[in-house]
Design a protein around this motif. Sequence first.
Motif, PDB file in Angstrom:
ATOM      1  N   LEU A 235       0.805  -1.221   0.000  1.00  9.90           N
ATOM      2  CA  LEU A 235       0.000   0.000   0.000  1.00  9.90           C
ATOM      3  C   LEU A 235       0.838   1.270   0.000  1.00  9.90           C
ATOM      4  CD1 LEU A 235      -2.651  -0.838   2.766  1.00  9.90           C
ATOM      5  CD2 LEU A 235      -3.094  -0.617   0.315  1.00  9.90           C
ATOM      6  N   ALA A 236       2.025   1.195   0.563  1.00  8.66           N
ATOM      7  CA  ALA A 236       2.769   2.414   0.860  1.00  8.66           C
ATOM      8  C   ALA A 236       4.267   2.177   0.689  1.00  8.66           C
ATOM      9  CB  ALA A 236       2.473   2.866   2.294  1.00  8.66           C
ATOM     10  N   THR A 237       5.025   3.265   0.706  1.00  7.12           N
ATOM     11  CA  THR A 237       6.479   3.204   0.629  1.00  7.12           C
ATOM     12  C   THR A 237       7.074   3.845   1.872  1.00  7.12           C
ATOM     13  OG1 THR A 237       6.559   5.297  -0.572  1.00  7.12           O
ATOM     14  CG2 THR A 237       6.481   3.273  -1.895  1.00  7.12           C
ATOM     15  N   ASP A 238       8.309   3.474   2.155  1.00  4.89           N
ATOM     16  CA  ASP A 238       9.003   4.087   3.273  1.00  4.89           C
ATOM     17  C   ASP A 238       9.454   5.485   2.879  1.00  4.89           C
ATOM     18  OD1 ASP A 238      10.308   3.355   6.031  1.00  4.89           O
ATOM     19  OD2 ASP A 238      11.845   4.443   4.915  1.00  4.89           O
ATOM     20  N   THR A 239       9.592   6.363   3.866  1.00  2.00           N
ATOM     21  CA  THR A 239      10.048   7.719   3.568  1.00  2.00           C
ATOM     22  C   THR A 239      11.464   7.735   3.000  1.00  2.00           C
ATOM     23  OG1 THR A 239      10.268   9.937   4.498  1.00  2.00           O
ATOM     24  CG2 THR A 239      10.973   8.115   5.880  1.00  2.00           C
ATOM     25  N   ASP A 240      12.228   6.675   3.255  1.00  2.00           N
ATOM     26  CA  ASP A 240      13.560   6.515   2.658  1.00  2.00           C
ATOM     27  C   ASP A 240      13.422   5.712   1.366  1.00  2.00           C
ATOM     28  OD1 ASP A 240      16.138   5.982   1.929  1.00  2.00           O
ATOM     29  OD2 ASP A 240      16.712   4.991   3.795  1.00  2.00           O
ATOM     30  N   PRO A 241      13.616   6.332   0.205  1.00  3.08           N
ATOM     31  CA  PRO A 241      13.445   5.600  -1.056  1.00  3.08           C
ATOM     32  C   PRO A 241      14.370   4.399  -1.188  1.00  3.08           C
ATOM     33  CG  PRO A 241      13.550   7.980  -1.441  1.00  3.08           C
ATOM     34  CD  PRO A 241      13.942   7.747  -0.011  1.00  3.08           C
ATOM     35  N   GLN A 242      15.474   4.374  -0.454  1.00  7.22           N
ATOM     36  CA  GLN A 242      16.406   3.253  -0.528  1.00  7.22           C
ATOM     37  C   GLN A 242      16.000   2.093   0.375  1.00  7.22           C
ATOM     38  OE1 GLN A 242      18.793   3.443  -2.861  1.00  7.22           O
ATOM     39  NE2 GLN A 242      17.862   5.457  -3.269  1.00  7.22           N
ATOM     40  N   CYS A 243      14.978   2.305   1.189  1.00  7.90           N
ATOM     41  CA  CYS A 243      14.552   1.281   2.143  1.00  7.90           C
ATOM     42  C   CYS A 243      13.336   0.544   1.597  1.00  7.90           C
ATOM     43  CB  CYS A 243      14.228   1.919   3.493  1.00  7.90           C
ATOM     44  SG  CYS A 243      13.739   0.715   4.761  1.00  7.90           S
ATOM     45  N   HIS A 244      13.502  -0.740   1.361  1.00  8.93           N
ATOM     46  CA  HIS A 244      12.399  -1.585   0.888  1.00  8.93           C
ATOM     47  C   HIS A 244      12.734  -3.024   1.231  1.00  8.93           C
ATOM     48  CE1 HIS A 244      15.085  -2.375  -2.520  1.00  8.93           C
ATOM     49  NE2 HIS A 244      15.216  -1.065  -2.628  1.00  8.93           N
ATOM     50  N   PRO A 245      11.741  -3.934   1.172  1.00  7.59           N
ATOM     51  CA  PRO A 245      11.989  -5.309   1.623  1.00  7.59           C
ATOM     52  C   PRO A 245      12.750  -6.158   0.624  1.00  7.59           C
ATOM     53  CG  PRO A 245       9.715  -5.064   0.918  1.00  7.59           C
ATOM     54  CD  PRO A 245      10.315  -3.690   0.873  1.00  7.59           C
ATOM     55  N   ALA A 246      12.851  -5.717  -0.635  1.00  9.01           N
ATOM     56  CA  ALA A 246      13.519  -6.515  -1.659  1.00  9.01           C
ATOM     57  C   ALA A 246      15.022  -6.571  -1.401  1.00  9.01           C
ATOM     58  CB  ALA A 246      13.248  -5.920  -3.040  1.00  9.01           C
ATOM     59  N   PRO A 247      15.700  -7.600  -1.880  1.00 13.62           N
ATOM     60  CA  PRO A 247      17.160  -7.667  -1.734  1.00 13.62           C
ATOM     61  C   PRO A 247      17.814  -6.408  -2.299  1.00 13.62           C
ATOM     62  CG  PRO A 247      16.302  -9.752  -2.547  1.00 13.62           C
ATOM     63  CD  PRO A 247      15.152  -8.785  -2.568  1.00 13.62           C
ATOM     64  N   GLY A 248      18.786  -5.907  -1.585  1.00 13.33           N
ATOM     65  CA  GLY A 248      19.462  -4.688  -2.025  1.00 13.33           C
ATOM     66  C   GLY A 248      18.948  -3.437  -1.367  1.00 13.33           C
ATOM     67  N   GLY A 249      17.828  -3.542  -0.645  1.00 13.57           N
ATOM     68  CA  GLY A 249      17.327  -2.381   0.062  1.00 13.57           C
ATOM     69  C   GLY A 249      18.240  -2.029   1.233  1.00 13.57           C
ATOM     70  N   THR A 250      18.466  -0.748   1.424  1.00 13.36           N
ATOM     71  CA  THR A 250      19.317  -0.309   2.532  1.00 13.36           C
ATOM     72  C   THR A 250      18.483   0.562   3.465  1.00 13.36           C
ATOM     73  OG1 THR A 250      20.077   1.586   1.225  1.00 13.36           O
ATOM     74  CG2 THR A 250      21.436  -0.413   1.179  1.00 13.36           C
ATOM     75  N   CYS A 251      18.318   0.101   4.679  1.00 13.61           N
ATOM     76  CA  CYS A 251      17.466   0.782   5.649  1.00 13.61           C
ATOM     77  C   CYS A 251      18.284   1.137   6.876  1.00 13.61           C
ATOM     78  CB  CYS A 251      16.288  -0.115   6.047  1.00 13.61           C
ATOM     79  SG  CYS A 251      15.308  -0.716   4.647  1.00 13.61           S
ATOM     80  N   GLU A 252      18.294   2.405   7.230  1.00 11.11           N
ATOM     81  CA  GLU A 252      19.060   2.852   8.384  1.00 11.11           C
ATOM     82  C   GLU A 252      18.408   2.358   9.662  1.00 11.11           C
ATOM     83  OE1 GLU A 252      21.001   6.990  10.173  1.00 11.11           O
ATOM     84  OE2 GLU A 252      19.643   7.050   8.441  1.00 11.11           O
ATOM     85  N   PRO A 253      19.190   1.782  10.590  1.00 13.94           N
ATOM     86  CA  PRO A 253      18.601   1.305  11.849  1.00 13.94           C
ATOM     87  C   PRO A 253      18.049   2.443  12.683  1.00 13.94           C
ATOM     88  CG  PRO A 253      21.003   1.110  11.892  1.00 13.94           C
ATOM     89  CD  PRO A 253      20.628   1.495  10.501  1.00 13.94           C
ATOM     90  N   THR A 254      17.060   2.107  13.515  1.00 12.31           N
ATOM     91  CA  THR A 254      16.393   3.118  14.352  1.00 12.31           C
ATOM     92  C   THR A 254      16.363   2.736  15.821  1.00 12.31           C
ATOM     93  OG1 THR A 254      14.199   2.127  14.020  1.00 12.31           O
ATOM     94  CG2 THR A 254      14.899   3.814  12.421  1.00 12.31           C
ATOM     95  N   THR A 255      17.096   1.696  16.208  1.00 18.74           N
ATOM     96  CA  THR A 255      17.068   1.230  17.592  1.00 18.74           C
ATOM     97  C   THR A 255      18.488   1.034  18.114  1.00 18.74           C
ATOM     98  OG1 THR A 255      17.069  -1.119  17.026  1.00 18.74           O
ATOM     99  CG2 THR A 255      14.915  -0.017  17.140  1.00 18.74           C
ATOM    100  N   ASP A 256      18.597   0.910  19.433  1.00 13.55           N
ATOM    101  CA  ASP A 256      19.896   0.684  20.049  1.00 13.55           C
ATOM    102  C   ASP A 256      20.494  -0.656  19.639  1.00 13.55           C
ATOM    103  OD1 ASP A 256      19.695   3.104  21.276  1.00 13.55           O
ATOM    104  OD2 ASP A 256      19.436   2.341  23.326  1.00 13.55           O
ATOM    105  N   TRP A 257      19.660  -1.621  19.236  1.00 16.34           N
ATOM    106  CA  TRP A 257      20.178  -2.934  18.825  1.00 16.34           C
ATOM    107  C   TRP A 257      20.351  -3.000  17.306  1.00 16.34           C
ATOM    108  CZ3 TRP A 257      15.801  -1.822  21.446  1.00 16.34           C
ATOM    109  CH2 TRP A 257      14.583  -1.956  20.776  1.00 16.34           C
ATOM    110  N   GLN A 258      20.400  -1.819  16.676  1.00 14.84           N
ATOM    111  CA  GLN A 258      20.772  -1.683  15.259  1.00 14.84           C
ATOM    112  C   GLN A 258      19.801  -2.396  14.310  1.00 14.84           C
ATOM    113  OE1 GLN A 258      23.428   0.423  14.136  1.00 14.84           O
ATOM    114  NE2 GLN A 258      22.923   1.000  16.250  1.00 14.84           N
ATOM    115  N   SER A 259      18.519  -2.313  14.616  1.00 21.72           N
ATOM    116  CA  SER A 259      17.469  -2.804  13.727  1.00 21.72           C
ATOM    117  C   SER A 259      16.573  -1.637  13.340  1.00 21.72           C
ATOM    118  CB  SER A 259      16.623  -3.880  14.417  1.00 21.72           C
ATOM    119  OG  SER A 259      17.374  -5.035  14.684  1.00 21.72           O
ATOM    120  N   LYS A 260      15.994  -1.721  12.153  1.00 22.51           N
ATOM    121  CA  LYS A 260      14.981  -0.749  11.765  1.00 22.51           C
ATOM    122  C   LYS A 260      13.624  -1.290  12.164  1.00 22.51           C
ATOM    123  CE  LYS A 260      12.728   1.713   7.960  1.00 22.51           C
ATOM    124  NZ  LYS A 260      12.655   3.034   8.619  1.00 22.51           N
ATOM    125  N   PHE A 261      13.031  -0.681  13.182  1.00 23.78           N
ATOM    126  CA  PHE A 261      11.699  -1.052  13.650  1.00 23.78           C
ATOM    127  C   PHE A 261      10.717   0.107  13.461  1.00 23.78           C
ATOM    128  CE2 PHE A 261      12.478  -4.670  16.978  1.00 23.78           C
ATOM    129  CZ  PHE A 261      12.924  -5.481  15.952  1.00 23.78           C
TER     130      PHE A 261
END
Length: 294
Positions: A235-261
């Motif tokens: 339905l929607a896209t992430d505000t970061d155009p480089q962040c997506h679930p497909a292989p090659g997507g790069t998503c900056e982590p948002t937590t102390d344990w270095q995961s994007k949640f």
Amino acid sequence: MGTAVAMCVHTEEAAVLKWGGSRLLVCAVALACVALVGPSAPGGALSGRSLPVEAVKDVVPDRVMTWNLCNPCDASNLDRAAEIAAHAPQVIGMQEACARDVDRIRDYLEAFHGLVYHVAHGSVLQNWSRCGGAPWNPGGFGQAILSAAPITDAVNVEYPDGGSEDRGYLAVTTEVGGRSVRVFNTHLAQRRQEEFRTDQVRVLAKEVARHERAIVVGDFNAVPEASELDPMWSLATDTDPQCHPAPGGTCEPTTDWQSKFDYVFLRGVAPREHRVVRTAHSDHDLLYADLDVT
């Protein structure tokens, strides 16, 4: 001087308890504290805190922020307000939020930073251990939305099964970038509870799909490639155009344990810029996005 600041904070909190959180009284006490304590560090910060006492610039009208406040955590609402004010979003969605804390943050934003927000609460449970209050009247816990523009059509929905703790979403209509938009704020089931998040995302996505223009923020407790997020990605896209679930997507982590949640999902809205802001006041970073709603 640090003692004077502490006395002011305790006085304000006592006023909240005695007078039921009267906003005018809270702001009056806060402003009196500013007059009493005054600037005591370079840049006008109060002694011992990074709190500017002068009013900041107006909110950024196309900026939306999401922040899991962390609860229970030993964080001051004064510090939380200062973190928000530093970026002055038009709209902010908060998770793991006690209603009483959110009201205080809003009051501090106005009293110390000159930023005036409307508030909508999305409490999904009453919890004394997390939010305090009288044993017979514990504080509300869940989501909240602050918006510089008026809020209408607020809907608070508890998911049919929250997992180990009640969870839900809050939806409001407000303005971003001068345009009316539906804003959703959610907190999904905890890590390792994928089966519950799967059903929760289906409930949320069904409602989001009804709107041509929507912004969905929150703590999804899932990395981008997690299968339970598929209905949102459709339905929607992430505000970061480089962040997506497909292989090659790069998503900056948002937590102390270095995961994007944490996400700002966009439907019918275009991203312009975004930033993840590290903070010492939560185990989640602040994430904000500047958007083109036209």
